[in-house]
Motif scaffolding. Structure first.
Motif, PDB file in Angstrom:
ATOM      1  N   SER A   6       0.828  -1.200   0.000  1.00 34.48           N
ATOM      2  CA  SER A   6       0.000   0.000   0.000  1.00 34.48           C
ATOM      3  C   SER A   6       0.869   1.258   0.000  1.00 34.48           C
ATOM      4  CB  SER A   6      -0.897  -0.015   1.238  1.00 34.48           C
ATOM      5  OG  SER A   6      -1.630   1.172   1.329  1.00 34.48           O
ATOM      6  N   PHE A   7       0.512   2.227  -0.865  1.00 34.32           N
ATOM      7  CA  PHE A   7       1.242   3.488  -0.948  1.00 34.32           C
ATOM      8  C   PHE A   7       0.270   4.651  -1.056  1.00 34.32           C
ATOM      9  CE2 PHE A   7       3.120   6.791  -3.775  1.00 34.32           C
ATOM     10  CZ  PHE A   7       4.009   7.323  -2.859  1.00 34.32           C
ATOM     11  N   GLU A   8       0.560   5.709  -0.283  1.00 34.67           N
ATOM     12  CA  GLU A   8      -0.218   6.949  -0.379  1.00 34.67           C
ATOM     13  C   GLU A   8       0.737   8.119  -0.475  1.00 34.67           C
ATOM     14  OE1 GLU A   8      -3.031   7.291   2.859  1.00 34.67           O
ATOM     15  OE2 GLU A   8      -4.488   6.119   1.714  1.00 34.67           O
ATOM     16  N   LEU A   9       0.441   9.023  -1.424  1.00 30.75           N
ATOM     17  CA  LEU A   9       1.169  10.271  -1.574  1.00 30.75           C
ATOM     18  C   LEU A   9       0.170  11.385  -1.325  1.00 30.75           C
ATOM     19  CD1 LEU A   9       3.612  11.988  -2.313  1.00 30.75           C
ATOM     20  CD2 LEU A   9       3.006  11.667  -4.728  1.00 30.75           C
ATOM     21  N   VAL A  10       0.429  12.159  -0.252  1.00 30.95           N
ATOM     22  CA  VAL A  10      -0.514  13.172   0.194  1.00 30.95           C
ATOM     23  C   VAL A  10       0.178  14.525   0.232  1.00 30.95           C
ATOM     24  CG1 VAL A  10      -2.072  13.841   2.063  1.00 30.95           C
ATOM     25  CG2 VAL A  10      -1.602  11.418   1.661  1.00 30.95           C
ATOM     26  N   LEU A  15      -5.068  14.207  -1.916  1.00 28.16           N
ATOM     27  CA  LEU A  15      -4.459  12.882  -1.987  1.00 28.16           C
ATOM     28  C   LEU A  15      -4.120  12.646  -3.455  1.00 28.16           C
ATOM     29  CD1 LEU A  15      -3.845  10.070  -0.713  1.00 28.16           C
ATOM     30  CD2 LEU A  15      -6.201   9.466  -1.252  1.00 28.16           C
ATOM     31  N   SER A  18      -3.157   6.763  -4.151  1.00 31.00           N
ATOM     32  CA  SER A  18      -3.439   5.780  -3.112  1.00 31.00           C
ATOM     33  C   SER A  18      -3.747   4.469  -3.816  1.00 31.00           C
ATOM     34  CB  SER A  18      -4.623   6.214  -2.245  1.00 31.00           C
ATOM     35  OG  SER A  18      -4.892   5.240  -1.261  1.00 31.00           O
ATOM     36  N   ALA A  70       8.349  10.748   5.077  1.00 28.47           N
ATOM     37  CA  ALA A  70       7.999   9.411   4.592  1.00 28.47           C
ATOM     38  C   ALA A  70       7.881   8.512   5.807  1.00 28.47           C
ATOM     39  CB  ALA A  70       9.071   8.881   3.646  1.00 28.47           C
ATOM     40  N   ASP A  71       6.774   7.785   5.878  1.00 28.07           N
ATOM     41  CA  ASP A  71       6.529   6.877   6.997  1.00 28.07           C
ATOM     42  C   ASP A  71       6.349   5.473   6.445  1.00 28.07           C
ATOM     43  OD1 ASP A  71       5.889   5.741   9.450  1.00 28.07           O
ATOM     44  OD2 ASP A  71       3.808   6.432   9.407  1.00 28.07           O
ATOM     45  N   SER A  75       2.034  -1.616   7.296  1.00 26.21           N
ATOM     46  CA  SER A  75       0.909  -1.514   6.356  1.00 26.21           C
ATOM     47  C   SER A  75       1.293  -0.880   5.031  1.00 26.21           C
ATOM     48  CB  SER A  75      -0.248  -0.740   6.996  1.00 26.21           C
ATOM     49  OG  SER A  75       0.144   0.583   7.287  1.00 26.21           O
ATOM     50  N   THR A  78       3.573   5.850   3.465  1.00 25.02           N
ATOM     51  CA  THR A  78       2.817   7.087   3.305  1.00 25.02           C
ATOM     52  C   THR A  78       3.815   8.227   3.219  1.00 25.02           C
ATOM     53  OG1 THR A  78       0.955   6.244   4.587  1.00 25.02           O
ATOM     54  CG2 THR A  78       1.097   8.629   4.323  1.00 25.02           C
ATOM     55  N   LEU A  80       3.909  12.280   3.252  1.00 20.16           N
ATOM     56  CA  LEU A  80       3.210  13.536   3.508  1.00 20.16           C
ATOM     57  C   LEU A  80       4.138  14.631   2.999  1.00 20.16           C
ATOM     58  CD1 LEU A  80       2.074  12.777   7.159  1.00 20.16           C
ATOM     59  CD2 LEU A  80       0.740  12.515   5.070  1.00 20.16           C
TER      60      LEU A  80
END
Length: 134
Positions: A6-10, A15, A18, A70-71, A75, A78, A80
């Motif tokens: 899973s990857f999210e760029l916010v 957003l 995702s 970057a976190d 999971s 992500t 931010l």
């Protein structure tokens, strides 16, 4: 082939992405790093530069980001970002403006610490400009 994660760029505005991806290359403050599934958890600040995302579809996507965090967790990843835009939509004037602002910050620096921070940001922006081919 790598397994998806899973990857999210916010960004503050929205957003941007995702979805499951195979890998993400991130311009960390201490150097670039690549995240794959089951990467050890950690957190890093991000310098201005290019995030390269390899989605499950396989066609790499590039995003210009200006700072953030970057976190990496069990999971997924992500990011931010202070600013994040698709690299192909970057107006060269935006990078030039960022470079000009950093040059002004460097010229206005009153002490060694602020000069060092401004010089580092200027260097990173010039690296991002070169990575974008501008």
């Amino acid at each position: 082939m790598a397994d998806p994660f899973s990857f999210e760029l916010v960004s503050p505005e929205r957003l941007l992405l995702s979805e499951p991806v195979l890998s993400v290359v991130v311009p960390g403050a201490e150097g670039e790093f690549t995240v794959l599934k089951n990467h050890a958890p950690f957190m890093s600040t991000i310098r201005p530069g290019i995030v390269t995302v390899t989605p499950v579809s396989g066609a790499s996507q590039r995003y210009f980001i200006r700072g953030g965090f970057a976190d990496v967790s069990p999971s997924g990843l992500t990011i931010l970002a202070e600013l994040a835009v698709p690299a192909e939509s970057i107006d060269p004037a935006l990078i030039l403006k960022e470079i000009k602002d950093a040059e002004e910050d460097l010229a206005d620096a009153k002490d060694d610490e602020s000069r060092s921070v401004a010089a580092q940001k200027l260097s990173q922006l010039k690296e991002a400009q070169a990575a974008l081919g501008q």
